[in-house]
Design a protein around this motif. Structure first.
Motif, PDB file in Angstrom:
ATOM      1  N   GLN A 198       0.814  -1.209   0.000  1.00  0.00           N
ATOM      2  CA  GLN A 198       0.000   0.000   0.000  1.00  0.00           C
ATOM      3  C   GLN A 198       0.852   1.265   0.000  1.00  0.00           C
ATOM      4  O   GLN A 198       0.466   2.281  -0.574  1.00  0.00           O
ATOM      5  CB  GLN A 198      -0.960  -0.026   1.194  1.00  0.00           C
ATOM      6  N   GLN A 210       0.283   4.049  -2.858  1.00  0.00           N
ATOM      7  CA  GLN A 210      -0.200   5.384  -2.518  1.00  0.00           C
ATOM      8  C   GLN A 210       0.884   6.467  -2.566  1.00  0.00           C
ATOM      9  O   GLN A 210       0.580   7.631  -2.868  1.00  0.00           O
ATOM     10  CB  GLN A 210      -0.822   5.356  -1.124  1.00  0.00           C
ATOM     11  N   SER A 249      -5.046   5.451   3.016  1.00  0.00           N
ATOM     12  CA  SER A 249      -6.281   5.280   2.275  1.00  0.00           C
ATOM     13  C   SER A 249      -6.812   3.871   2.476  1.00  0.00           C
ATOM     14  O   SER A 249      -6.038   2.940   2.663  1.00  0.00           O
ATOM     15  CB  SER A 249      -6.058   5.556   0.784  1.00  0.00           C
TER      16      SER A 249
END
Length: 401
Positions: A345, A349, A400
């Motif tokens: 992640q 991101q 997120s």
């Protein structure tokens, strides 16, 4: 084909490539990699000059034992760094980087005809230890690191029955990935075990010149000498120019220690065809004979870690290591992520690459000691590492879904 090849596990960076296969990082953010421990500071010009000047020797086959001047450069550095006097003719040998040397050493020392041959290594660990053990016909035993003791290896957890079958022990100090340095009492314990059971100790010390305390890390040969083991019985240390001098592409290092072991190792290497080229020898002599560039290099890392570590400490469990150029950080519990989820992640991101800690360890004794941690290699320039740290802070503070 050699059936032992089927026992090898994928290298961490192949697993990382597979983990990221379906990830599309944000295009508006430049990619920053903290994944691979590859020195990226500038190579000193005098080393390049020495390499070029050594090209005149390309018309001759080099000796596997190296030129006398090269071996004298090794022992000269050992004398300055550790205060030890070694014989350049019998107690040191050139190697083409510590990676190939560690692998080849296992092939030299392991007797696969002895039933139940074991190689003990720390966990987490440098995966070459495992591969070297498997392809020598031995079985690896993974000794866990203890987070409560700054990731010192818990040698006491290794059963006596395992030590009895051990032929080779890999130690790494300063450690990869944890940066932990072995103190003298730990060495004393391992030497006593070696004396009792007859196994050889291979001491991987390639991070020894990047440290953050006033006192440099204790080396294996230095520890042996302090304990009255001046013959370095069953001990060989491995070191390299890659991190010390920012020349990973040079593939140059040396081994030092027990003369009897090195005599057999030289025989193996002669057949293995691992002689160091003359230009690399020339560059290596120049590098080992100069210390100022090492001091400057260490200062760069100290400045970098002094700026990056406090940023990350605000959002995740991480601290300055004893030595090396890695941060061994814990994934914050409140994120509810595994170390692989965190790495995936973060790339998706913020376009920052880190290496999941579980890829640097093995599931053993009911746990993977690298799980829920990530390794960050602070090898780029300070500004780039600071940018990566700021992105990681943003990611942790507002991930997120």
């Amino acid at each position: 084909m050699n059936p032992l090849l089927s026992r090898l596990q994928p290298y961490p960076f192949e697993r990382l490539r597979q983990l990221f296969a379906s990830v599309t990082p944000p295009a508006h953010l430049s990619p920053i990699s903290l994944g691979m421990g590859e020195p990226r500071h500038a190579t000193p010009a005098f080393i390049k000059d020495a390499l070029v000047a050594g090209l005149g020797g390309l018309a001759s086959y080099p000796a596997t034992a190296g030129e006398p001047r090269l071996r004298e450069a090794f022992t000269g550095w050992i004398a300055r760094r550790y205060g030890l006097a070694l014989d350049p003719a019998t107690q040191v040998l050139p190697v083409n980087g510590s990676r190939e040397a560690l692998f080849a050493f296992a092939q030299t020392t392991i007797d696969p005809t002895r039933e139940g041959a074991v190689v003990v290594c720390p966990n987490p660990f440098y995966q070459i230890y495992e591969g070297a053990a498997l392809l020598s016909g031995a079985t690896p035993y993974y000794a866990p690191s203890d987070p409560a003791r700054n990731f010192a290896v818990d040698w006491d957890s290794v059963p006596e029955a395992v030590w009895q079958r051990t032929q080779l022990l890999f130690v790494c100090s300063p450690g990869n990935p944890t940066g932990a340095v072995m103190p003298l009492p730990e060495w004393e314990k391992l030497f006593a075990l070696s004396d009792r059971h007859g196994f050889v100790i291979a001491s991987d010390e390639c991070y020894s010149e990047i440290y953050f305390r006033d006192e440099p890390p204790l080396g294996g040969l230095e520890a042996a000498a302090r304990l009255g083991r001046s013959d370095f019985k069953n001990l060989v240390s491995f070191t390299s120019l890659s991190k010390r001098s920012n020349v990973p592409g040079l593939r140059s290092g040396f081994v030092a220690g027990d003369a009897a072991l090195l005599k057999a190792y030289l025989l193996y290497r002669t057949y293995h065809g691992s002689a160091m080229g003359p230009a690399v020898q020339a560059a290596s002599i120049a590098a080992w004979n100069d210390e100022q560039h090492v001091i400057d290099n260490r200062a760069q890392y100290r400045q970098k870690f002094a700026q990056v570590t406090p940023l990350l400490e605000r959002v995740m469990p991480v601290s300055l290591p004893d030595a090396g150029f890695y941060l061994w950080a814990q994934v914050p519990e409140h994120l509810g992520m595994s170390d692989t989820d965190f790495a995936r992640q973060l790339l998706a991101q913020y376009n920052v690459t880190v290496l999941p800690g579980s890829y640097l360890a093995r599931e053993a004794h009911g746990a993977n000691p690298g799980a829920q941690r990530v390794r960050m290699a602070l090898v780029a320039e300070t500004a780039e590492c600071l940018e990566a740290a700021q992105r990681i802070v943003q990611f942790i503070q507002s991930p997120s879904p």
